[in-house]
Design a protein around this motif. Sequence first.
Motif, PDB file in Angstrom:
ATOM      1  N   ALA A  36       0.807  -1.216   0.000  1.00 23.52           N
ATOM      2  CA  ALA A  36       0.000   0.000   0.000  1.00 23.52           C
ATOM      3  C   ALA A  36       0.847   1.275   0.000  1.00 23.52           C
ATOM      4  CB  ALA A  36      -0.929   0.002   1.214  1.00 23.52           C
ATOM      5  N   ASP A  37       1.979   1.270   0.687  1.00 23.59           N
ATOM      6  CA  ASP A  37       2.749   2.500   0.887  1.00 23.59           C
ATOM      7  C   ASP A  37       3.813   2.776  -0.171  1.00 23.59           C
ATOM      8  OD1 ASP A  37       1.315   3.014   3.157  1.00 23.59           O
ATOM      9  OD2 ASP A  37       2.981   2.771   4.552  1.00 23.59           O
TER      10      ASP A  37
ATOM     11  N   PRO B  90       3.779   2.046  13.482  1.00 24.90           N
ATOM     12  CA  PRO B  90       4.768   2.696  12.617  1.00 24.90           C
ATOM     13  C   PRO B  90       4.295   4.082  12.208  1.00 24.90           C
ATOM     14  CG  PRO B  90       3.532   1.091  11.369  1.00 24.90           C
ATOM     15  CD  PRO B  90       3.070   0.982  12.795  1.00 24.90           C
ATOM     16  N   MET B  91       5.230   4.990  12.150  1.00 21.66           N
ATOM     17  CA  MET B  91       4.976   6.331  11.629  1.00 21.66           C
ATOM     18  C   MET B  91       6.176   6.674  10.762  1.00 21.66           C
ATOM     19  SD  MET B  91       3.459   8.213  15.014  1.00 21.66           S
ATOM     20  CE  MET B  91       2.910   9.672  14.127  1.00 21.66           C
ATOM     21  N   ARG B  92       5.938   7.428   9.701  1.00 20.08           N
ATOM     22  CA  ARG B  92       7.074   7.827   8.875  1.00 20.08           C
ATOM     23  C   ARG B  92       6.834   9.226   8.325  1.00 20.08           C
ATOM     24  NH1 ARG B  92       5.205   3.479   5.383  1.00 20.08           N
ATOM     25  NH2 ARG B  92       6.906   2.246   6.174  1.00 20.08           N
ATOM     26  N   ARG B  93       7.932   9.850   7.997  1.00 16.46           N
ATOM     27  CA  ARG B  93       7.897  11.159   7.360  1.00 16.46           C
ATOM     28  C   ARG B  93       8.882  11.142   6.224  1.00 16.46           C
ATOM     29  NH1 ARG B  93      10.208  16.955   9.006  1.00 16.46           N
ATOM     30  NH2 ARG B  93       9.298  18.003   7.221  1.00 16.46           N
ATOM     31  N   ALA B  94       8.412  11.456   5.049  1.00 19.36           N
ATOM     32  CA  ALA B  94       9.310  11.562   3.898  1.00 19.36           C
ATOM     33  C   ALA B  94      10.156  12.811   4.045  1.00 19.36           C
ATOM     34  CB  ALA B  94       8.512  11.622   2.610  1.00 19.36           C
ATOM     35  N   ILE B  95      11.405  12.702   3.648  1.00 16.91           N
ATOM     36  CA  ILE B  95      12.324  13.854   3.668  1.00 16.91           C
ATOM     37  C   ILE B  95      12.557  14.247   2.213  1.00 16.91           C
ATOM     38  CG2 ILE B  95      14.604  14.687   4.345  1.00 16.91           C
ATOM     39  CD1 ILE B  95      12.825  13.909   6.722  1.00 16.91           C
ATOM     40  N   PRO B  96      12.072  15.443   1.842  1.00 17.71           N
ATOM     41  CA  PRO B  96      12.227  15.857   0.427  1.00 17.71           C
ATOM     42  C   PRO B  96      13.667  16.101   0.031  1.00 17.71           C
ATOM     43  CG  PRO B  96      10.995  17.513   1.722  1.00 17.71           C
ATOM     44  CD  PRO B  96      11.381  16.401   2.638  1.00 17.71           C
TER      45      PRO B  96
END
Length: 149
Positions: free
Chosen positions: A27-28, A143-149
């Motif tokens: 899914a992610d 789980p948690m995530r943050r994309a780093i541009p």
Amino acid sequence: MITIDDATLADIPALCDLLGLLFAQEADFTPDRAKQERGLRMILDDARVGAILVARDGRQAIGMVNLLFTVSTAEGARAMLLEDMIVRPDHRGQGVGLKLIEAAIARATATGCARITLLTDEDNNQAQWFYGRAGFRRSAMIPMRRAIP
């Protein structure tokens, strides 16, 4: 005969094919061959980062799993993140996944890891059942995530 061994740089094209299958169903994530190749090289170029185990039927790569190393301050020891476990659909149900997970657990033990953590899609009941059979249990952590541009 199915064998499990360490992947090499020569395996990258076949591993990218396997990751394409995996990321098409998750899914992610979405397949991006250039990104997958870069990530695979980062692992294969530095054994301190991790290892990639590949399942082979003869010379054909039919499955894989990434083993990434970190340190757990909670455990006071190394820990392993198990990622990208995939077996080709035409080889599922033949014990290939079990051989991969057993090899991953053996590697974790041999390298002094106190814990293995993995993520699976919330609605992937089959994967959760499979990992449960191998001794994995749900965690209270989310789980948690943050994309780093």
